[in-house]
Design a protein around this motif. Structure first.
Motif, PDB file in Angstrom:
ATOM      1  N   ILE A  25      -6.969  84.276  41.117  1.00  0.00           N
ATOM      2  CA  ILE A  25      -7.612  83.363  40.176  1.00  0.00           C
ATOM      3  C   ILE A  25      -7.838  82.028  40.890  1.00  0.00           C
ATOM      4  O   ILE A  25      -7.087  81.659  41.789  1.00  0.00           O
ATOM      5  N   VAL A  26      -8.901  81.305  40.475  1.00  0.00           N
ATOM      6  CA  VAL A  26      -9.257  80.013  41.078  1.00  0.00           C
ATOM      7  C   VAL A  26      -9.345  78.974  39.967  1.00  0.00           C
ATOM      8  O   VAL A  26     -10.020  79.191  38.952  1.00  0.00           O
ATOM      9  N   PHE A  27      -8.682  77.827  40.160  1.00  0.00           N
ATOM     10  CA  PHE A  27      -8.713  76.728  39.197  1.00  0.00           C
ATOM     11  C   PHE A  27      -9.349  75.493  39.839  1.00  0.00           C
ATOM     12  O   PHE A  27      -9.088  75.186  41.007  1.00  0.00           O
ATOM     13  N   SER A  28     -10.138  74.767  39.042  1.00  0.00           N
ATOM     14  CA  SER A  28     -10.787  73.542  39.513  1.00  0.00           C
ATOM     15  C   SER A  28     -10.837  72.512  38.394  1.00  0.00           C
ATOM     16  O   SER A  28     -10.599  72.825  37.226  1.00  0.00           O
ATOM     17  N   GLY A  29     -11.186  71.296  38.774  1.00  0.00           N
ATOM     18  CA  GLY A  29     -11.439  70.220  37.829  1.00  0.00           C
ATOM     19  C   GLY A  29     -12.841  69.681  38.063  1.00  0.00           C
ATOM     20  O   GLY A  29     -13.810  70.417  38.097  1.00  0.00           O
ATOM     21  N   HIS A  30     -12.940  68.352  38.245  1.00  0.00           N
ATOM     22  CA  HIS A  30     -14.174  67.660  38.621  1.00  0.00           C
ATOM     23  C   HIS A  30     -15.151  67.561  37.458  1.00  0.00           C
ATOM     24  O   HIS A  30     -15.658  66.489  37.157  1.00  0.00           O
ATOM     25  N   VAL A  31     -15.447  68.673  36.820  1.00  0.00           N
ATOM     26  CA  VAL A  31     -16.318  68.695  35.652  1.00  0.00           C
ATOM     27  C   VAL A  31     -15.460  68.448  34.409  1.00  0.00           C
ATOM     28  O   VAL A  31     -14.434  69.096  34.227  1.00  0.00           O
ATOM     29  N   HIS A  32     -15.896  67.536  33.558  1.00  0.00           N
ATOM     30  CA  HIS A  32     -15.072  67.101  32.422  1.00  0.00           C
ATOM     31  C   HIS A  32     -15.282  68.001  31.205  1.00  0.00           C
ATOM     32  O   HIS A  32     -15.792  67.590  30.162  1.00  0.00           O
ATOM     33  N   ASN A  33     -14.871  69.242  31.347  1.00  0.00           N
ATOM     34  CA  ASN A  33     -14.865  70.174  30.229  1.00  0.00           C
ATOM     35  C   ASN A  33     -14.027  71.384  30.613  1.00  0.00           C
ATOM     36  O   ASN A  33     -13.353  71.372  31.660  1.00  0.00           O
ATOM     37  N   TYR A  34     -14.073  72.418  29.787  1.00  0.00           N
ATOM     38  CA  TYR A  34     -13.408  73.685  30.105  1.00  0.00           C
ATOM     39  C   TYR A  34     -14.462  74.774  30.211  1.00  0.00           C
ATOM     40  O   TYR A  34     -15.330  74.909  29.335  1.00  0.00           O
TER      41      TYR A  34
END
Length: 375
Positions: free
Chosen positions: A264-273
């Motif tokens: 699985i890969v997790f990220s942020g940067h974009v302000h949503n889910y």
């Protein structure tokens, strides 16, 4: 007609006519620990059950304008932390996906944007840097290099009071580098560093390190899952960033070279889910999850198909589907891992706040998405 015009993408998009900001790249700081940059969770925290592990995860929490949303998110995570039922499913720590401090990662902002909002969070906090954590304010009266404050908070050689924390009880963390792996009994959590640019840059030495990490982690299967984290989201359908072709090309190249893919890969940067699934040529599907709605006051909507600024037509998006999303509420992830049979069961739950304008005492976070993955 309105429903057609407002229909949103169900796949990643590219935002057209993006300027080249490669000039913003910042040199990486020196590691504070030894290669291969591992930190053993059990050196930080006692685990009562080595067959189970749960933790919180989110990104993009800081805000120079309005920290209220972040405080609401933290309050809900604290509730979950305190709701122990003896099953070993209560969260043990928080893993931050970057953009802790806006806009330039300055030491002067850590007290207000990190230490005060998280002062009552009971567990350790680990992190990878975001682009804002890595940037340098050209107008700052205090001279500093990229990630100097981040390293003082998260990459110290020993736990101690952070000089710019305002005397906070939370001590510095001892991560060995800005890219590093958290070693747990049920998973290796690999954290990458994508630098300052809008779509991310991975340096050659970090690429070499990741190749070695993936191969070594693969040798631990099926006893351990492989979780990969990076701030810059490879896939996104939002209106602010869109997908990162550099991240997609980088990871696809590494996965092909090693023959190893994370679970699985997790990220942020974009302000949503957003939760994407990518089906590879051998039939294996890997979830790519964006969890960047952790507190920054401005959320990023998913793009409408009628919006000519975006396109979903790119070969990189073949076999990639947007399975679920939440683009109008802040929230956080609870990730649970449990040894099951010959592998690891990963349960990912995304919780949203009640609509911010209606939050009242006693209201709890709402489970907005849940899925289970068997490694």
């Amino acid at each position: 007609m309105n429903s057609i015009l407002n229909k949103k993408y169900d796949k990643p998009v590219i935002k057209k006519n993006q300027p080249d900001d490669s000039y913003k790249f910042q040199p990486l700081p020196s590691p504070t620990g030894k290669y291969p940059y591992h930190l053993d969770l059990e050196s930080i925290q006692t685990l009562n059950d080595r067959d189970k592990l749960a933790f919180h995860m989110l990104g993009d929490t800081g805000s120079i304008r309005n920290p209220d949303f972040q405080k609401l998110v933290v309050a809900e995570m604290i509730k979950q932390y305190q709701q122990t039922d003896g099953t070993g499913k209560e969260p043990m720590f928080l893993y931050h996906l970057g953009d802790i401090v806006y806009n330039f990662g300055e030491a002067s902002q850590y007290k207000r944007q990190f230490f005060e909002p998280y002062q009552k969070y009971p567990g350790p906090i680990f992190a990878i840097p975001g682009n804002h954590d890595s940037d340098v304010n050209p107008d700052s009266r205090v001279s500093y290099k990229s990630l100097d404050p981040f390293r003082a908070v998260f990459c110290d050689k020993q736990p101690q009071t952070v000089a710019f924390s305002g005397g906070a009880e939370r001590k510095s963390m001892t991560q060995p580098n800005v890219f590093w792996s958290l070693i747990t009994p049920v998973a290796r959590i690999i954290g990458m560093y994508g630098n300052v640019t809008k779509f991310g840059v991975i340096t050659p030495d970090q690429r070499k390190w990741l190749i070695e990490e993936l191969r070594n982690a693969d040798a631990e299967r099926p006893d351990k899952a492989i979780i990969l984290c990076v701030h810059h989201a490879p896939y996104s359908a939002d209106v602010n960033h869109g997908s990162s072709l550099p991240m997609i090309q980088f990871f696809d190249g590494v996965f092909e070279q090693t023959g190893v893919r994370p679970d699985i890969v997790f990220s942020g940067h974009v302000h949503n889910y957003q939760r994407f699934s990518k089906r590879y040529f051998d039939g294996k599907t890997v979830p790519f999850i964006v969890a960047g709605g952790g507190g920054y006051d401005e959320l990023h909507p998913v793009a409408s198909i009628s919006d000519s600024r975006f396109t979903g037509n790119n070969a990189a998006f073949n076999h990639v589907t947007l399975e679920n999303y939440c683009d109008n509420k802040h929230g956080f992830l609870k990730v649970s891992l449990e040894r099951a049979g010959k592998g690891i069961r990963i349960t990912s739950e995304f919780y949203t706040l009640p609509h911010e304008k209606r939050v009242e005492p006693g209201m709890n976070a709402i489970l907005a998405d849940r899925f289970i993955l068997e490694t």
